[in-house]
Design an enzyme around this catalytic site. Structure first.
Site, PDB file in Angstrom:
ATOM      1  N   GLU A   1      -3.214  29.663  16.647  1.00  0.00           N
ATOM      2  CA  GLU A   1      -4.169  30.756  16.509  1.00  0.00           C
ATOM      3  C   GLU A   1      -4.764  30.725  15.091  1.00  0.00           C
ATOM      4  O   GLU A   1      -4.167  31.293  14.158  1.00  0.00           O
ATOM      5  CB  GLU A   1      -3.479  32.107  16.724  1.00  0.00           C
ATOM      6  CG  GLU A   1      -2.922  32.303  18.113  1.00  0.00           C
ATOM      7  CD  GLU A   1      -2.819  33.782  18.480  1.00  0.00           C
ATOM      8  OE1 GLU A   1      -3.272  34.129  19.568  1.00  0.00           O
ATOM      9  OE2 GLU A   1      -2.313  34.585  17.661  1.00  0.00           O
TER      10      GLU A   1
ATOM     11  N   SER B   1     -10.097  34.779  20.078  1.00  0.00           N
ATOM     12  CA  SER B   1     -11.375  35.113  20.739  1.00  0.00           C
ATOM     13  C   SER B   1     -11.583  34.378  22.065  1.00  0.00           C
ATOM     14  O   SER B   1     -12.704  33.993  22.400  1.00  0.00           O
ATOM     15  CB  SER B   1     -12.554  34.876  19.796  1.00  0.00           C
ATOM     16  OG  SER B   1     -12.479  35.770  18.700  1.00  0.00           O
TER      17      SER B   1
ATOM     18  N   GLU C   1      -0.699  38.455  12.417  1.00  0.00           N
ATOM     19  CA  GLU C   1      -0.776  39.875  12.049  1.00  0.00           C
ATOM     20  C   GLU C   1       0.595  40.397  11.596  1.00  0.00           C
ATOM     21  O   GLU C   1       0.671  41.366  10.843  1.00  0.00           O
ATOM     22  CB  GLU C   1      -1.316  40.693  13.239  1.00  0.00           C
ATOM     23  CG  GLU C   1      -2.811  40.445  13.436  1.00  0.00           C
ATOM     24  CD  GLU C   1      -3.334  40.647  14.843  1.00  0.00           C
ATOM     25  OE1 GLU C   1      -2.624  41.214  15.691  1.00  0.00           O
ATOM     26  OE2 GLU C   1      -4.479  40.219  15.110  1.00  0.00           O
TER      27      GLU C   1
ATOM     28  N   ASN D   1      -1.835  39.351  24.862  1.00  0.00           N
ATOM     29  CA  ASN D   1      -1.162  40.094  23.794  1.00  0.00           C
ATOM     30  C   ASN D   1      -1.928  41.401  23.575  1.00  0.00           C
ATOM     31  O   ASN D   1      -3.040  41.386  23.043  1.00  0.00           O
ATOM     32  CB  ASN D   1      -1.164  39.235  22.513  1.00  0.00           C
ATOM     33  CG  ASN D   1      -0.600  39.979  21.318  1.00  0.00           C
ATOM     34  OD1 ASN D   1      -0.045  41.068  21.447  1.00  0.00           O
ATOM     35  ND2 ASN D   1      -0.747  39.388  20.143  1.00  0.00           N
ATOM     36  N   TRP D   2      -1.326  42.491  23.992  1.00  0.00           N
ATOM     37  CA  TRP D   2      -2.026  43.789  23.922  1.00  0.00           C
ATOM     38  C   TRP D   2      -2.018  44.377  22.506  1.00  0.00           C
ATOM     39  O   TRP D   2      -2.662  45.382  22.266  1.00  0.00           O
ATOM     40  CB  TRP D   2      -1.381  44.771  24.907  1.00  0.00           C
ATOM     41  CG  TRP D   2      -1.899  44.622  26.309  1.00  0.00           C
ATOM     42  CD1 TRP D   2      -2.394  43.485  26.887  1.00  0.00           C
ATOM     43  CD2 TRP D   2      -1.987  45.650  27.304  1.00  0.00           C
ATOM     44  NE1 TRP D   2      -2.774  43.741  28.173  1.00  0.00           N
ATOM     45  CE2 TRP D   2      -2.528  45.061  28.471  1.00  0.00           C
ATOM     46  CE3 TRP D   2      -1.639  46.998  27.347  1.00  0.00           C
ATOM     47  CZ2 TRP D   2      -2.758  45.785  29.640  1.00  0.00           C
ATOM     48  CZ3 TRP D   2      -1.854  47.724  28.521  1.00  0.00           C
ATOM     49  CH2 TRP D   2      -2.412  47.114  29.648  1.00  0.00           C
ATOM     50  N   LYS D   3      -1.246  43.781  21.596  1.00  0.00           N
ATOM     51  CA  LYS D   3      -1.154  44.290  20.215  1.00  0.00           C
ATOM     52  C   LYS D   3      -0.854  45.797  20.255  1.00  0.00           C
ATOM     53  O   LYS D   3      -0.120  46.240  21.120  1.00  0.00           O
ATOM     54  CB  LYS D   3      -2.425  43.939  19.449  1.00  0.00           C
ATOM     55  CG  LYS D   3      -2.757  42.439  19.562  1.00  0.00           C
ATOM     56  CD  LYS D   3      -3.859  41.988  18.668  1.00  0.00           C
ATOM     57  CE  LYS D   3      -4.070  40.490  18.847  1.00  0.00           C
ATOM     58  NZ  LYS D   3      -5.037  39.920  17.955  1.00  0.00           N
TER      59      LYS D   3
ATOM     60  N   HIS E   1       3.316  35.890  14.778  1.00  0.00           N
ATOM     61  CA  HIS E   1       1.879  36.163  14.903  1.00  0.00           C
ATOM     62  C   HIS E   1       1.329  36.428  13.504  1.00  0.00           C
ATOM     63  O   HIS E   1       1.981  37.069  12.686  1.00  0.00           O
ATOM     64  CB  HIS E   1       1.635  37.366  15.820  1.00  0.00           C
ATOM     65  CG  HIS E   1       0.199  37.494  16.208  1.00  0.00           C
ATOM     66  ND1 HIS E   1      -0.763  37.949  15.336  1.00  0.00           N
ATOM     67  CD2 HIS E   1      -0.449  37.171  17.362  1.00  0.00           C
ATOM     68  CE1 HIS E   1      -1.948  37.910  15.949  1.00  0.00           C
ATOM     69  NE2 HIS E   1      -1.784  37.449  17.173  1.00  0.00           N
TER      70      HIS E   1
ATOM     71  N   GLY F   1      -9.910  38.011  16.880  1.00  0.00           N
ATOM     72  CA  GLY F   1     -10.588  39.308  16.906  1.00  0.00           C
ATOM     73  C   GLY F   1     -11.997  39.284  16.362  1.00  0.00           C
ATOM     74  O   GLY F   1     -12.579  40.333  16.080  1.00  0.00           O
TER      75      GLY F   1
ATOM     76  N   GLY G   1      -6.091  38.086  23.218  1.00  0.00           N
ATOM     77  CA  GLY G   1      -5.916  39.432  22.662  1.00  0.00           C
ATOM     78  C   GLY G   1      -6.801  40.422  23.387  1.00  0.00           C
ATOM     79  O   GLY G   1      -6.525  40.826  24.528  1.00  0.00           O
TER      80      GLY G   1
HETATM   81  P1  13P Z   1      -8.268  37.993  20.210  1.00  0.00           P
HETATM   82  O1  13P Z   1      -8.298  37.301  21.563  1.00  0.00           O
HETATM   83  O2  13P Z   1      -8.582  39.435  20.288  1.00  0.00           O
HETATM   84  O3  13P Z   1      -9.073  37.232  19.220  1.00  0.00           O
HETATM   85  O4  13P Z   1      -6.733  37.910  19.701  1.00  0.00           O
HETATM   86  C1  13P Z   1      -6.080  36.700  19.726  1.00  0.00           C
HETATM   87  C2  13P Z   1      -4.658  36.940  19.397  1.00  0.00           C
HETATM   88  O5  13P Z   1      -4.330  37.256  18.257  1.00  0.00           O
HETATM   89  C3  13P Z   1      -3.672  36.820  20.475  1.00  0.00           C
HETATM   90  O6  13P Z   1      -2.377  36.860  19.985  1.00  0.00           O
END
Ligand code: 13P
Length: 251
Positions: free
Chosen positions: A169, A214, A101, A13-15, A99, A175, A235
């Site tokens: 998650e 993470s 976020e 997931n590149w966000k 998600h 993150g 992520g």
């Molecule tokens: P990170 O791997 O950066 O913690 O992010 C996880 C995530 O939210 C994937 O959707």
């Protein structure tokens, strides 16, 4: 190319990261997948702006491209929104929904996520429905109930093993560079599988349940070998194709 629910999933997931120059990462990934037999479903979720470019690179390769979210209806006066039909039209096969976020910044309810999931299913897309507790619920020991409640409300009756994946998650692990403890992941995944088995929707045939928070090349082998962990939603570590490839290789 088709999603194989009998194989694990490694998803990136590149966000809100990536510019047109990031195509090089996808070219490296496609090249790697072309030279190596795939025992997993590999998916990249770029920002909307890069979907089309990435689909063009990934066409006739073993790489799926997906969208990080979508609207719950196919068209209409919804300024700023992208519909499941549009995503399918671009050549995507997968959509991330719910998600944390998005749930948090857009105050999105599980009921809305269920509507979005139903819309993706109608458009022959597979939705990755995210669940996961916040730090407060974990501290209070309420994480299992928190996730059960999200699962109960976020999964529509149109769900089946082909069109649905669940991503666990925990918000506090996203993150932060600190993934959840292996035992905690194991307990939660077991709980999710038994919840899905009990739910009439999947009829004792639960979909893939993947872990996110993470995950990186150093911890992926341990995480991916936990019982009932059928893949990872990555992520930050998915932005660099060399690191992401190491995660794919660790399965
Ligand atoms: P990170 O791997 O950066 O913690 O992010 C996880 C995530 O939210 C994937 O959707």
């Amino acid at each position: 190319m088709q999603y194989h629910p009998d194989k694990p999933i490694i998803a990136g997931n590149w966000k809100m990261n990536g510019l047109r120059g990031s195509k090089i990462e996808i070219e490296k990934l496609v090249n790697f997948l072309g030279n190596n037999n795939q025992n997993s479903n590999v998916i990249i979720f770029p920002p909307y702006t890069l979907i089309s470019d990435f689909v063009n690179i990934a066409v006739s390769s073993d790489l799926f491209i997906g969208s990080q979210d979508c609207h719950q209806v196919n068209r209409g006066a919804y300024t700023g929104s992208i519909s499941p039909e549009m995503i399918k039209d671009l050549g995507c096969n997968f959509v991330i929904l719910g998600h944390s976020e998005v749930r948090n910044t857009k105050d999105e309810s599980s009921i809305l996520i269920s509507k979005k999931a139903e819309a993706t299913h109608k458009n022959n897309l597979t939705s990755i429905i995210c669940v996961g507790e916040d730090a407060k619920s974990r501290m209070q020991g309420k994480q299992l109930d928190y996730v059960s409640n999200q699962l109960l409300k976020s999964i529509p009756t149109s769900a089946n093993i082909n069109n649905t994946v669940i991503a666990y998650e925990p918000i506090w692990a996203i993150g932060t560079g600190k993934s959840a403890h292996l035992e905690d992941i194991e307990i939660m995944h077991k709980h999710i599988i038994s919840f899905l088995n009990d739910s009439k929707i999947f009829d004792n045939n639960p979909p893939n349940v993947i872990y996110g928070g993470s995950v990186n090349a150093d911890n992926s082998r341990d995480i991916l070998s936990i019982d009932n962990v059928n893949g990872a939603l990555v992520g930050g570590a998915s932005l660099d194709s060399d690191e992401f490839i190491k995660i794919i290789q660790s399965i």
